[in-house]
Structure formats: C-alpha cells, structure tokens
Design a protein around this motif. Sequence first.
Motif, short mmCIF file in Angstrom:
data_model
loop_
_atom_site.label_atom_id
_atom_site.label_comp_id
_atom_site.label_asym_id
_atom_site.label_seq_id
_atom_site.Cartn_x
_atom_site.Cartn_y
_atom_site.Cartn_z
N LEU A 256 0.97 -0.96 0.08
CA LEU A 256 0.11 -0.11 0.01
C LEU A 256 0.80 1.15 -0.06
N THR A 257 0.30 2.28 -0.63
CA THR A 257 0.77 3.56 -0.48
C THR A 257 -0.23 4.45 0.43
N LEU A 258 0.36 4.75 1.70
CA LEU A 258 -0.33 5.47 2.57
C LEU A 258 -0.02 7.10 2.80
N THR A 259 -1.33 7.81 3.00
CA THR A 259 -0.79 9.34 3.34
C THR A 259 -0.77 9.50 4.51
N VAL A 260 0.28 9.71 5.40
CA VAL A 260 0.55 9.72 6.88
C VAL A 260 0.55 11.40 7.30
N VAL A 261 0.07 11.64 8.29
CA VAL A 261 -0.01 12.95 8.87
C VAL A 261 0.46 12.80 10.24
N GLY A 262 1.31 13.54 10.68
CA GLY A 262 1.77 13.54 12.22
C GLY A 262 2.75 14.43 12.44
N ASN A 263 3.73 14.13 13.56
CA ASN A 263 4.61 15.28 14.05
C ASN A 263 5.81 15.01 12.73
N LYS A 264 6.11 16.52 12.58
CA LYS A 264 6.99 16.61 11.44
C LYS A 264 8.39 15.67 11.44
N THR A 265 8.89 15.72 12.80
CA THR A 265 10.05 15.03 13.03
C THR A 265 9.99 13.44 12.75
N VAL A 266 8.92 12.82 13.10
CA VAL A 266 8.56 11.69 13.06
C VAL A 266 8.32 11.34 11.60
N ILE A 267 7.46 12.08 11.07
CA ILE A 267 7.09 11.87 9.62
C ILE A 267 8.16 11.93 8.57
N ASP A 268 9.09 12.93 8.85
CA ASP A 268 10.30 13.20 7.94
C ASP A 268 11.13 12.03 7.93
N GLU A 269 11.21 11.18 9.11
CA GLU A 269 12.11 10.09 9.12
C GLU A 269 11.48 8.68 8.91
N LEU A 270 10.38 8.73 8.56
CA LEU A 270 9.47 7.38 8.51
C LEU A 270 9.81 6.63 6.94
N THR A 271 10.08 5.51 6.82
CA THR A 271 10.33 4.66 5.62
C THR A 271 9.28 3.64 5.65
#
Length: 423
Positions: A69-84
């Motif tokens: 799947l390709t998900l659109t994820v919203v959240g804390n910028k620090t966490v979201i920027d590091e997600l893979t």
Amino acid sequence: MKDFLYRFFIQHWARKLISILLAVIIWFLVNHSLTSTRNISNIPVRVVHLPEGKTIEGMQPNGKLAKKLTLTVVGNKTVIDELTSSDLEVVIDAEGRPDEWIVNINKKNLVSFNPEINIDSGITRVYHPSFSIRMTKLLTDKIPIIVTQPIGEPPRGYQFLDVWPYNLTLTVSGPEEVIKRLKIKEQRITFNLNDISKAQLDDLSLKSANGSDLVSFYVPEEWKQIHIPTLSEAPIEINDPQAEALRIDFIRCTLLPINAPIPLSLFFPPPHIKELNPDNTQIATNELVSFSQGVPLISIPLYASGVDNLFLDMVRNLFEIVISVAPPSERKLLDWSVQFINPRLLEDQYVTTLMSDVSDRDTRLMRPALREEYLRNRFRSYMNHFQLFHSDDSKFDLNIFLQDNQIRIQEVGENKNPNKTSG
C-alpha cells in the motif's frame, strides 16, 4: 579581556540562564507542534486471525499479502520526515469477517518496527482508499514441475547426456483458484551447465564406480527451488522425494574402440520400390566397403563416443548403418543412420546388469522401479548420442549417392564429385 568574559558569563547569570531555558522550551514546543504530511509507498500488509481452512489470493506463507500500500500519513514533522516503508506494517484483523469485506485503513492498523517511533504520539491520521478483501478456500495439492533441458555449455572434456528425473511435483498450499491454475499449467525449472566446473566433474569422475565414463552431477539443494510469485515472494524448495535423486549426467569425451566390422544395409521406401529394389540396386565396393559372405561391411578401425563401455560391449555386434535409397531426382545424397538391432532386448540386458549393482548410490536414493526407469532413460540417451569417430577424434561421416543403380559410399571430404565412379 577578563572584564569581557566576566560581563558575558557571570554578570546577570540568573537572567541569562532563564533565557536559555525558555529558548530551549520554546524550541521544543514549536518543533513538536509542527505537522507534516507524506505519502509513503511499499508498505507491507499482513492479515491475522484468518479462519481455519481459509486464505486470501496473493497471501504469502508469512501472512503478508503480495500487494503493498501507499499511505498518506499525517503527524509530527520530526517523526514523519524520518519514516520509511521498512518502519511500518499494516495489520488487518480477519476475525469474525465475512468471506468478502471492505477494509478501511486507519491509524489503528499501523504497526511500527522502529522502537524510536511512537505511532500514538507521532502519527495523527492515516489516509488510504477503501478496498475489498475476499477470503477463499485454502487448498493443499501437488503441482507438476517439468525439468527442462539445461542451458549453457558443458565443461571442456565432457558431453551433456541427460537430466533426470524429467518430472517432479511440488506440494503447496494456497488459494483454491491459484492452485487449480498451477495444476493445469506445469511449472518449469532449468539448470545452467555453465554453473558446473570441470574440476567438479573431474572429482566426480575419479570417484565413479568401475572407472565409468559416466559422471552424474547431483543437483545441489540450493538449486532445487522454484519461483512462483502467486504463492510466495521467495523461491519455494521442491519437496518431492524424487528431487533427492535429481542429477545432470555427463559422459567423458572418450573414444572407445569398436573392434568389429559394421554391416551396411539398404532401406527401400515403398513409393520407389518399383524402380529401386534389391534386384537392381546394390552397394558398390571400394577401399571403405568390402563384402564378407555377401554382407557389405565397413571394416576400417572406428571408435564410439557419447556412451559408456557397458553399452558398447552390449551393442558392438548388434548395430548397422542403414541407407535410405531414393532416386537422384529426389535426393542427390542419400540419408544414412546407425540402427540398433532389437533395441528393446538390449535395453533390458543393460538395465538388468546395472540393477544388480548394489554399490551404486542410486540404490539408496531411488526405489527399484524408479531406478529402472532412470537406467532405461540412460540407455535411450546413449542410443541418441552414439556417434562414430576416427582415432584422431575426427567425426566419421559419409557421402552416399546412387549412380548407375549402384550405391556408392565415400567418407566426407574423400571425393567431392558424386559423378566420379569409385570402387
């Protein structure tokens, strides 16, 4: 200088310390209040709590679906920027669901593999279009596998003989529709002769029983795998018990002396039998062809290749060269081939002899019926690979033509002019 350092660090130190602390607090609050939105692709999907006897098309043995799947994820910028994509997995609970249902992905479906990422505090929302999942019957069955002729070239000094067994089965479990499709269209596995070294075959040749020129390369376990994407992302190990005996046979490029004259015979096809028949067509003698008691023979020293000693010992006086006779208007050069006399009886004798060899490794790998089948295939491969050679390793080949109702036989290269009389 001392005054400057005193004023900078010491004077009003309490106010300066409070300012620094306030700055850190403000930075921390601002940084953790910033939100970010990202699309993260290739996120795996795992389905848990499937009812017994059910599965989903595209589900791997580890419970993951083939689709990602390709998900659109919203959240804390620090966490979201590091997600893979390797940090996350979507988990879908199938407990209590009907055979087909609509899935809506939300934050509760996310699982983090990264201990530094807290989904509850780091991610606020997840977006993905709804999609359906359909459960189907889990079926376990055998699907056919064809072992094809290898590709590549055999090591120098060896000739590829055969691969055996030709047919295997693979016992697998999967969606009923997928398994039924796989049973109809067999899977294929092909080995590459380039992956086998001369040193490996030389070593096997030294260990072969009775000094045989036959070398059996038993296929390594890591080669006995087949890729079926509809069942698994990873290759599946072939679990057929017969796969233990899977081998690629080679024969050493050795010339074995025939030590016997080779009879010649003529075949007259019925369409031309009125004009060409034994009454008006004979084989002409020359340096290559002689007659003994009315039987035409090739008596020059010749050698066989592509077979083992036992095979040659059995067929030495039971094969001939057959010439198919046709008028010059139809065929300038006549066809010829080596034909074995009563090949079925020869095959039975060859198999019986080797079946009594209890020292052979195959007696431990194969039940008697399977080993007999293998030996019969080997004998037939020898008949197909049998070729005649001279002592200098040059191939024995013939130009045969009809002239004045006489069959004239020459070695290739001996006489390039078919119209020139010989013998």
